[in-house]
Design an enzyme around this catalytic site. Structure first.
Site, PDB file in Angstrom:
ATOM      1  N   LYS A  13      28.199  71.564  17.543  1.00 26.78           N
ATOM      2  CA  LYS A  13      29.442  70.854  17.849  1.00 26.78           C
ATOM      3  C   LYS A  13      30.598  71.849  17.987  1.00 26.78           C
ATOM      4  O   LYS A  13      31.347  71.816  18.944  1.00 26.78           O
ATOM      5  CB  LYS A  13      29.737  69.825  16.742  1.00 26.78           C
ATOM      6  CG  LYS A  13      31.032  69.083  16.950  1.00 26.78           C
ATOM      7  CD  LYS A  13      31.259  68.024  15.897  1.00 26.78           C
ATOM      8  CE  LYS A  13      32.696  67.506  15.984  1.00 26.78           C
ATOM      9  NZ  LYS A  13      32.980  66.445  15.034  1.00 26.78           N
ATOM     10  N   GLU A  45      24.863  80.257  11.285  1.00 30.05           N
ATOM     11  CA  GLU A  45      23.412  80.253  11.465  1.00 30.05           C
ATOM     12  C   GLU A  45      23.052  80.141  12.946  1.00 30.05           C
ATOM     13  O   GLU A  45      22.212  80.881  13.471  1.00 30.05           O
ATOM     14  CB  GLU A  45      22.783  79.059  10.723  1.00 30.05           C
ATOM     15  CG  GLU A  45      22.806  79.160   9.217  1.00 30.05           C
ATOM     16  CD  GLU A  45      24.063  78.593   8.586  1.00 30.05           C
ATOM     17  OE1 GLU A  45      25.114  78.525   9.268  1.00 30.05           O
ATOM     18  OE2 GLU A  45      24.015  78.229   7.400  1.00 30.05           O
ATOM     19  N   GLY A  72      29.177  65.440  13.302  1.00 28.57           N
ATOM     20  CA  GLY A  72      27.897  66.149  13.460  1.00 28.57           C
ATOM     21  C   GLY A  72      26.706  65.293  13.071  1.00 28.57           C
ATOM     22  O   GLY A  72      25.710  65.218  13.781  1.00 28.57           O
ATOM     23  N   ARG A  73      26.801  64.602  11.926  1.00 31.30           N
ATOM     24  CA  ARG A  73      25.650  63.818  11.451  1.00 31.30           C
ATOM     25  C   ARG A  73      25.520  62.491  12.190  1.00 31.30           C
ATOM     26  O   ARG A  73      24.613  61.714  11.909  1.00 31.30           O
ATOM     27  CB  ARG A  73      25.741  63.610   9.948  1.00 31.30           C
ATOM     28  CG  ARG A  73      27.072  63.050   9.463  1.00 31.30           C
ATOM     29  CD  ARG A  73      27.206  63.196   7.953  1.00 31.30           C
ATOM     30  NE  ARG A  73      28.526  62.812   7.456  1.00 31.30           N
ATOM     31  CZ  ARG A  73      29.584  63.615   7.415  1.00 31.30           C
ATOM     32  NH1 ARG A  73      29.504  64.841   7.889  1.00 31.30           N
ATOM     33  NH2 ARG A  73      30.738  63.189   6.937  1.00 31.30           N
ATOM     34  N   HIS A  94       0.626  60.073  -4.557  1.00 35.69           N
ATOM     35  CA  HIS A  94      -0.218  61.005  -5.315  1.00 35.69           C
ATOM     36  C   HIS A  94       0.592  62.175  -5.842  1.00 35.69           C
ATOM     37  O   HIS A  94       0.022  63.207  -6.206  1.00 35.69           O
ATOM     38  CB  HIS A  94      -1.372  61.473  -4.422  1.00 35.69           C
ATOM     39  CG  HIS A  94      -2.228  60.323  -3.979  1.00 35.69           C
ATOM     40  ND1 HIS A  94      -3.249  59.831  -4.753  1.00 35.69           N
ATOM     41  CD2 HIS A  94      -2.153  59.531  -2.887  1.00 35.69           C
ATOM     42  CE1 HIS A  94      -3.798  58.795  -4.126  1.00 35.69           C
ATOM     43  NE2 HIS A  94      -3.140  58.587  -2.994  1.00 35.69           N
ATOM     44  N   LYS A 123      30.520  78.769   2.758  1.00 40.42           N
ATOM     45  CA  LYS A 123      30.553  79.512   4.031  1.00 40.42           C
ATOM     46  C   LYS A 123      31.472  80.726   3.908  1.00 40.42           C
ATOM     47  O   LYS A 123      31.134  81.820   4.341  1.00 40.42           O
ATOM     48  CB  LYS A 123      31.095  78.609   5.153  1.00 40.42           C
ATOM     49  CG  LYS A 123      30.152  77.518   5.615  1.00 40.42           C
ATOM     50  CD  LYS A 123      30.763  76.771   6.806  1.00 40.42           C
ATOM     51  CE  LYS A 123      29.992  75.516   7.144  1.00 40.42           C
ATOM     52  NZ  LYS A 123      30.614  74.697   8.183  1.00 40.42           N
ATOM     53  N   GLU A 150      26.195  63.777   2.929  1.00 39.91           N
ATOM     54  CA  GLU A 150      27.355  64.490   3.479  1.00 39.91           C
ATOM     55  C   GLU A 150      28.494  63.501   3.737  1.00 39.91           C
ATOM     56  O   GLU A 150      29.660  63.844   3.663  1.00 39.91           O
ATOM     57  CB  GLU A 150      26.980  65.254   4.755  1.00 39.91           C
ATOM     58  CG  GLU A 150      27.950  66.385   5.077  1.00 39.91           C
ATOM     59  CD  GLU A 150      27.526  67.253   6.261  1.00 39.91           C
ATOM     60  OE1 GLU A 150      27.474  66.741   7.386  1.00 39.91           O
ATOM     61  OE2 GLU A 150      27.254  68.456   6.065  1.00 39.91           O
TER      62      GLU A 150
HETATM   63  O1  F6P Z   1      28.346  72.763   7.491  1.00 40.72           O
HETATM   64  C1  F6P Z   1      28.169  71.397   7.717  1.00 40.72           C
HETATM   65  C2  F6P Z   1      28.203  71.082   9.181  1.00 40.72           C
HETATM   66  O2  F6P Z   1      29.485  71.176   9.665  1.00 40.72           O
HETATM   67  C3  F6P Z   1      27.613  69.706   9.461  1.00 40.72           C
HETATM   68  O3  F6P Z   1      28.520  68.690   9.271  1.00 40.72           O
HETATM   69  C4  F6P Z   1      27.151  69.865  10.864  1.00 40.72           C
HETATM   70  O4  F6P Z   1      26.256  68.882  11.252  1.00 40.72           O
HETATM   71  C5  F6P Z   1      26.542  71.240  10.811  1.00 40.72           C
HETATM   72  O5  F6P Z   1      27.377  71.969   9.918  1.00 40.72           O
HETATM   73  C6  F6P Z   1      26.429  71.961  12.111  1.00 40.72           C
HETATM   74  O6  F6P Z   1      27.675  72.116  12.736  1.00 40.72           O
HETATM   75  P1  F6P Z   1      27.779  72.493  14.264  1.00 40.72           P
HETATM   76  O7  F6P Z   1      27.133  71.428  15.060  1.00 40.72           O
HETATM   77  O8  F6P Z   1      29.257  72.610  14.547  1.00 40.72           O
HETATM   78  O9  F6P Z   1      27.087  73.817  14.463  1.00 40.72           O
END
Ligand code: F6P
Length: 506
Positions: free
Chosen positions: A191, A197, A248-249, A365, A474, A334
């Site tokens: 987003k 990452e 995002g979610r 199990h 972060k 979240e």
């Molecule tokens: O760190 C949390 C977050 O902002 C989530 O809310 C989001 O889904 C995820 O990181 C990834 O964010 P992006 O789509 O901006 O890379």
């Protein structure tokens, strides 16, 4: 939201009900006393049947919960969301993921959807592309990954889908090992297009691609983002955008859903949206008494704040739904893992429960022992699919039998004088039934869950649409990364300094 739940009259009434006539509530007695209990506490919703009758509620409890919801202004808050008011107040944003699945969406939304689905069809018919790698994390990973797996039956043969989320290079390296650049399409899903990452993985993927001598980045990379400018600067020209009013979610319905469209086709993706839209309409228009997401969200408040249950478990009895618990964890925890109200004031009550789970029958199990005989009560949710999409003899009947039997066992229990073999019973569960695991059914179920999380969050008076809690880690990680390189431990607490020195490479 006009009134926080603990300030509405219904709150004290629910407490009195819980401590008074609700005390000692027993499911077995409730069923014996009321032949209509199953009918009253189960219901049809679009593409989904839900049995709530094995929960620790009776008609007076539900009536009080619904009264509380009305006192809190749930309906007005819901309407404010659908109307695009900036209910995400800490970020001053609207919350309009429902618009992405509305046939009456804005021209901009519909054009973007068309462009994304046309691209999906083009890639689907390009047989030189055999592997699609989605690079993204959180909402830019969990939704598409869960849905591509869940809808496996509808996935056209000929393409493999990979999901790389972790900054742990073992993950990307493992995926790249089996790939040929000229047959691979990378989707960079973020987003913000700033997430560490994703940017680290995207850069490594691009380097790997360029080192192989294949230079047609335009054909082999696409970006799914609200930050099209940053994607272009990164060197990606094929971009599909979305908007800041999509959390995002809540983003699998947007361009972030491109892997799903690639997997099941544009028509399949539209079916997913249609299922979600049908549930949106149910949530928007059904009376609270017969509104499934509302009833579930209120049950969540009842369990969390009056029974003080701290966790809830989900057991999908379908292996294709194996990533569903992980997806729902982000959606619920979240969204509602908050300790202050909308005005930033500390809350005097619990909010999001811990949500966890594994597919059945595997969980039976492993940890079901605790669900049946542990000291804590954990409400459990079963998801069963009536029709299998394989023809292996006997399996599906065994699977469904286990699912029904577990819900039955949790409730009825079994008395035994010996103690060790005693099942207390009266353990609550909710049972969801899909006729078939179709795109519509999945879309409806996920939308139901979103609105359920909205409902409990609304009563708790929190902002379910921000996530400031992820920021501190972060920022600190950036500092520690520099210290890992330099070895500088000055100013750190002794534990952090000790770990830094242990993990520093020579
Ligand atoms: O760190 C949390 C977050 O902002 C989530 O809310 C989001 O889904 C995820 O990181 C990834 O964010 P992006 O789509 O901006 O890379």
């Amino acid at each position: 939201m006009s009134t926080r739940c603990d300030r509405a009259p219904g709150w004290a009434q629910l407490q009195a009900h819980h401590d008074g006539e609700g005390r000692g509530f027993d499911l077995r007695r409730a069923f014996a006393a009321d032949a209509g209990r199953f009918a009253a506490f189960s219901q049809e919703a679009p593409h989904l049947f839900a049995d709530l009758s094995k929960n620790l509620i009776d008609a007076p409890t539900e009536a009080l919960l619904i009264k509380l919801a009305r006192e809190c202004g749930l309906e007005a808050h819901r309407d404010a969301m659908f109307a695009g008011q900036h209910i995400n107040s800490t970020e001053d944003r609207a919350v309009l993921h429902t618009l992405l699945r509305s046939p009456a969406a804005t021209p901009e939304v519909l054009q973007t959807l068309d462009a994304m689905l046309a691209y999906a069809e083009q890639v689907r018919s390009d047989h030189t592309i055999t592997d699609v790698v989605n690079i993204g994390i959180g909402g830019s990973d969990l939704g598409p990954q869960m849905a591509v797996l869940a809808l496996d039956e509808f996935v056209a043969p000929g393409k493999r889908f990979h999901f790389v989320s972790n900054v742990d290079g073992h993950e990307l390296a493992g995926v790249l090992k089996g790939l040929a650049p000229e047959h691979t399409l990378f989707l960079i899903a973020s987003k913000t297009f700033t997430t560490a990452e994703t940017m680290t993985n995207a850069l490594s993927a691009k380097r790997w691609f360029e080192q192989s001598g294949s230079v047609d980045v335009a054909r082999h990379f696409a970006a799914l983002t609200t930050n099209v400018e940053a994607a272009k600067q990164f060197g990606i020209d094929t971009t599909f955008g979305f908007w800041d009013w999509v959390g995002g979610r809540y983003s699998l319905w947007s361009a972030i859903g491109l892997p799903i469209a690639l997997a099941i086709g544009g028509e399949g993706f539209k079916r997913l949206l249609a299922g979600a839209h049908a549930m949106d309409e149910h949530f928007r228009t059904a009376p609270l008494e017969r509104n499934l997401p509302v009833r579930l969200g209120l049950l969540d408040v009842w369990y969390r704040n009056f029974h003080r249950f701290t966790t809830r478990s989900i057991a999908p009895y379908h292996s294709a739904l194996k990533r569903l618990p992980a997806y729902l964890q982000q959606l619920e925890m979240e969204s509602n893992g908050k300790q202050v109200d909308i005005d930033g004031k500390p809350l005097p009550y619990g909010t999001s429960p811990v949500l966890w789970g594994e597919p059945g029958t595997n969980g039976q199990h492993a940890y079901f022992q605790m669900l049946h005989q542990g000291t804590d009560v954990t409400p459990l949710e079963f998801v069963a699919v009536r029709d299998a999409s394989h023809d292996l003899e006997g399996h599906h009947a065994k699977l469904l039998a286990n699912c029904i039997a577990q819900a039955q066992a949790l409730m009825v229990g079994k008395a035994d004088a010996g103690g060790h073999r005693n099942f207390p019973g009266n353990r609550p569960s909710t049972f969801f039934v899909f006729e078939k695991l179709t795109p519509e059914a999945l879309g409806a179920f996920l939308a139901m869950y979103e609105h359920r999380v909205f409902t409990s969050g609304a009563l708790w008076g929190i902002n379910s649409f921000d996530q400031w809690g992820v920021e501190l880690g972060k920022v600190l990680a950036k500092d520690i990364e520099l210290r890992l390189a330099s070895g500088d431990a000055s100013g750190l607490d002794a534990s952090t300094a000790g770990l830094l020195s242990r993990l520093r490479q020579n």
